[in-house]
Design a protein around this motif. Structure first.
Motif, short mmCIF file in Angstrom:
data_model
loop_
_atom_site.label_atom_id
_atom_site.label_comp_id
_atom_site.label_asym_id
_atom_site.label_seq_id
_atom_site.Cartn_x
_atom_site.Cartn_y
_atom_site.Cartn_z
N SER A 210 0.83 -1.21 0.00
CA SER A 210 0.00 0.00 0.00
C SER A 210 0.86 1.26 0.00
O SER A 210 0.60 2.21 -0.74
N TYR A 211 1.87 1.27 0.85
CA TYR A 211 2.73 2.45 0.98
C TYR A 211 3.41 2.78 -0.34
O TYR A 211 3.37 3.93 -0.82
N HIS A 212 4.04 1.80 -0.97
CA HIS A 212 4.81 2.05 -2.18
C HIS A 212 3.90 2.35 -3.37
O HIS A 212 4.23 3.22 -4.19
N LEU A 213 2.77 1.69 -3.45
CA LEU A 213 1.81 1.99 -4.52
C LEU A 213 1.24 3.40 -4.34
O LEU A 213 1.05 4.13 -5.32
N GLY A 214 0.96 3.77 -3.10
CA GLY A 214 0.47 5.12 -2.84
C GLY A 214 1.48 6.19 -3.22
O GLY A 214 1.12 7.23 -3.80
N GLN A 215 2.75 5.94 -2.93
CA GLN A 215 3.79 6.90 -3.29
C GLN A 215 3.96 6.99 -4.80
O GLN A 215 4.18 8.08 -5.35
N LEU A 216 3.85 5.86 -5.49
CA LEU A 216 3.92 5.90 -6.96
C LEU A 216 2.75 6.70 -7.54
O LEU A 216 2.93 7.46 -8.51
N ALA A 217 1.56 6.52 -6.96
CA ALA A 217 0.40 7.27 -7.44
C ALA A 217 0.59 8.77 -7.21
O ALA A 217 0.24 9.59 -8.08
N ARG A 218 1.16 9.13 -6.08
CA ARG A 218 1.42 10.54 -5.80
C ARG A 218 2.45 11.10 -6.80
O ARG A 218 2.34 12.25 -7.24
N ALA A 219 3.43 10.28 -7.15
CA ALA A 219 4.45 10.74 -8.11
C ALA A 219 3.82 10.97 -9.48
O ALA A 219 4.19 11.92 -10.19
N ILE A 220 2.87 10.13 -9.87
CA ILE A 220 2.20 10.31 -11.16
C ILE A 220 1.44 11.63 -11.20
O ILE A 220 1.47 12.36 -12.20
N ILE A 221 0.76 11.93 -10.08
CA ILE A 221 -0.01 13.17 -10.02
C ILE A 221 0.90 14.39 -9.94
O ILE A 221 0.56 15.49 -10.40
#
Length: 256
Positions: A210-221
């Motif tokens: 969850s943590y790493h996927l959430g950070q990747l999503a934030r990077a995309i935005i």
């Protein structure tokens, strides 16, 4: 001359996979007690904590929280559909029946994964609609990349759930799925950004997908992240590989 001409009862492997996917989608649609909560809950949480509590959220804030809630939307269908669902089907003898049938073992897993992704897509549609109403404006490329990441987030959780389902009872799988669903969302920073969490909570969250996927999503935005996208991508890949091993050994060792 085709194989179908040689044997009137021949069915190509692709037909088996297709029919299994269709059957699983129909089964999911006939379980509103599973479908409605997993589709509506992420949108309700996003609407409550992003739109209602913040009262007049800025588009930037709504976009930042969208990153985490999209991953949150993928965890429920994967953990409960695979974890609890597989455990109950194993107890009922359905998996044993499928094992002795000519159906490829992969068709069962793929069908459930497709159902989880479709359920996730429905939940994402509601969340994205709320985000747009809150003023979120992203480029087409960003929307596509973000949606693909959110849909792909179901894969590691589905594998984790499958391994649980092949090892645990139905009640045990439901309990563990709930703990991972809620615990991973909190510790992974999907509801509250990880940068705002105490250090010990963030450290625990770093061992969750969850943590790493959430950070990747934030990077995309394009909002602030902790660490680098490459590091988070490597962590997700490693955790997914471990989840594959967990799921495979569970399938091989299960007596049913």
């Amino acid at each position: 001359m085709t194989a179908a001409t040689l044997s009137p009862i021949y069915r190509p492997p692709s037909g088996i996979w297709y029919r299994e996917v269709v059957a699983e989608l129909k089964r999911t649609a006939r379980l509103p007690q599973f479908l409605l909560p997993t589709v509506l809950t992420p949108a309700a949480f996003y609407g409550l904590f992003t739109l209602a509590v913040a009262k007049s959220p800025s588009p930037a804030f709504a976009a930042a929280t969208l990153a985490g809630y999209g991953v949150f939307a993928a965890t429920g269908p994967a953990l409960f559909g695979f974890g609890a669902g597989v455990a109950m089907e194993r107890e009922q003898g359905l998996i044993e029946l499928k094992r002795v049938s000519p159906m490829p073992a992969g068709a069962y897993v793929v069908a459930k994964l497709v159902a989880s992704v479709v359920t996730t897509a429905l939940a994402l549609a509601l969340i994205d609609a709320l985000a747009i109403l809150a003023g979120v404006r992203l480029s087409a490329e960003t929307w596509v990349a973000l949606t693909l990441l959110h849909l792909g987030s179901a894969i590691p959780f589905a594998l984790i759930g499958f391994g649980m389902g092949m090892r645990m009872s139905g009640k045990g799988a439901v309990a563990i799925a709930n703990a991972l669903f809620l615990g991973g969302s909190v510790l992974g920073g999907l509801w509250i950004p990880s940068a705002m969490l105490p250090g010990w909570m963030r450290s625990l969250g770093e061992v969750t997908p969850s943590y790493h996927l959430g950070q990747l999503a934030r990077a995309i935005i394009g909002v602030d992240t902790i660490g680098t996208p490459g590091g988070h991508l490597f962590a997700v890949a490693a955790m997914t590989a471990a989840a594959i091993a967990w799921a495979w050994t569970g399938w091989r060792k299960s007596p049913a």
